[in-house]
Design a protein around this motif. Structure first.
Motif, mmCIF file in Angstrom:
data_model
loop_
_atom_site.group_PDB
_atom_site.id
_atom_site.type_symbol
_atom_site.label_atom_id
_atom_site.label_comp_id
_atom_site.label_asym_id
_atom_site.label_seq_id
_atom_site.Cartn_x
_atom_site.Cartn_y
_atom_site.Cartn_z
ATOM 1 N N PHE A 24 31.511 26.941 42.764
ATOM 2 C CA PHE A 24 32.978 26.627 43.482
ATOM 3 C C PHE A 24 33.633 25.630 42.401
ATOM 4 O O PHE A 24 34.696 26.005 42.131
ATOM 5 N N ASP A 27 33.169 27.854 38.437
ATOM 6 C CA ASP A 27 33.527 29.152 38.599
ATOM 7 C C ASP A 27 34.831 29.475 39.324
ATOM 8 O O ASP A 27 35.954 29.840 38.846
ATOM 9 N N ALA A 28 35.012 28.791 40.576
ATOM 10 C CA ALA A 28 36.243 29.081 41.240
ATOM 11 C C ALA A 28 37.665 27.856 40.708
ATOM 12 O O ALA A 28 38.729 28.513 40.698
ATOM 13 N N THR A 89 45.688 30.579 41.178
ATOM 14 C CA THR A 89 44.318 30.469 40.600
ATOM 15 C C THR A 89 43.141 30.401 41.804
ATOM 16 O O THR A 89 42.169 31.263 41.813
ATOM 17 N N LEU A 90 43.581 29.855 42.810
ATOM 18 C CA LEU A 90 42.974 29.983 43.936
ATOM 19 C C LEU A 90 42.837 31.225 44.731
ATOM 20 O O LEU A 90 41.764 31.760 45.068
ATOM 21 N N ALA A 93 40.448 33.335 42.697
ATOM 22 C CA ALA A 93 38.970 33.022 42.862
ATOM 23 C C ALA A 93 38.585 33.379 44.185
ATOM 24 O O ALA A 93 37.270 33.178 44.683
ATOM 25 N N VAL A 95 39.291 31.558 47.037
ATOM 26 C CA VAL A 95 39.186 30.194 47.631
ATOM 27 C C VAL A 95 40.549 30.035 48.550
ATOM 28 O O VAL A 95 41.500 30.244 48.240
ATOM 29 N N ASP A 118 35.669 22.594 50.088
ATOM 30 C CA ASP A 118 34.261 23.013 49.294
ATOM 31 C C ASP A 118 33.371 23.554 50.205
ATOM 32 O O ASP A 118 33.254 23.434 51.416
#
Length: 131
Positions: A24, A27-28, A89-90, A93, A95, A118
């Motif tokens: 998390f 990497d994310a 970005t999220l 990934a 997220v 998280d």
């Protein structure tokens, strides 16, 4: 007393949560992981997530961990990007964004932010520093 900034926050994670935390935060979200060698050798009970040059999260695996709650709400992190860049970005990934705020007030004023959670239930506010 004249505080200048927050140095670190320490969060407990499950004993078996190290790989999940690295996936998390590193990497994310793209933050660096530090002190893993000292943690693995037993020299210290936690490892760190480098948020900025002068700010870290200490993550301590704990066998009695229970998902975040109680009086905790969130940690806010200023990010040197636009809100669109943060959201992209999220999304890349995978997220999930819990909520969007266009004008939350923080230590450096008003700026758009998103909140993510998280894998351990801790809410993180990612606040844009650029328009």
């Amino acid at each position: 007393m004249n505080a200048t900034e927050i140095d670190h926050a320490k969060l407990l994670i499950p004993d078996d949560g190290i790989e999940t935390a690295c996936a998390f935060y590193r990497d994310a979200l793209g933050f660096g992981i530090e002190g893993m060698e000292r943690y693995e050798s037993g020299e210290k009970p936690f490892f760190s997530v480098r948020l900025a040059p002068g700010a870290v999260l200490h993550l301590e695996p704990d066998e009695s961990f229970e998902e975040a709650g109680g009086g905790y709400d969130h940690i806010a992190v200023r990010v040197d990007d636009t809100i669109d860049g943060i959201e992209a970005t999220l999304e890349d990934a995978g997220v999930e964004i819990e909520r969007h705020l266009t004008s939350p007030v923080g230590a450096t004023g008003v700026a758009p932010a998103v909140y993510v959670v998280d894998p351990f239930g801790y809410r993180i506010e990612l606040k844009a520093e650029r328009e």
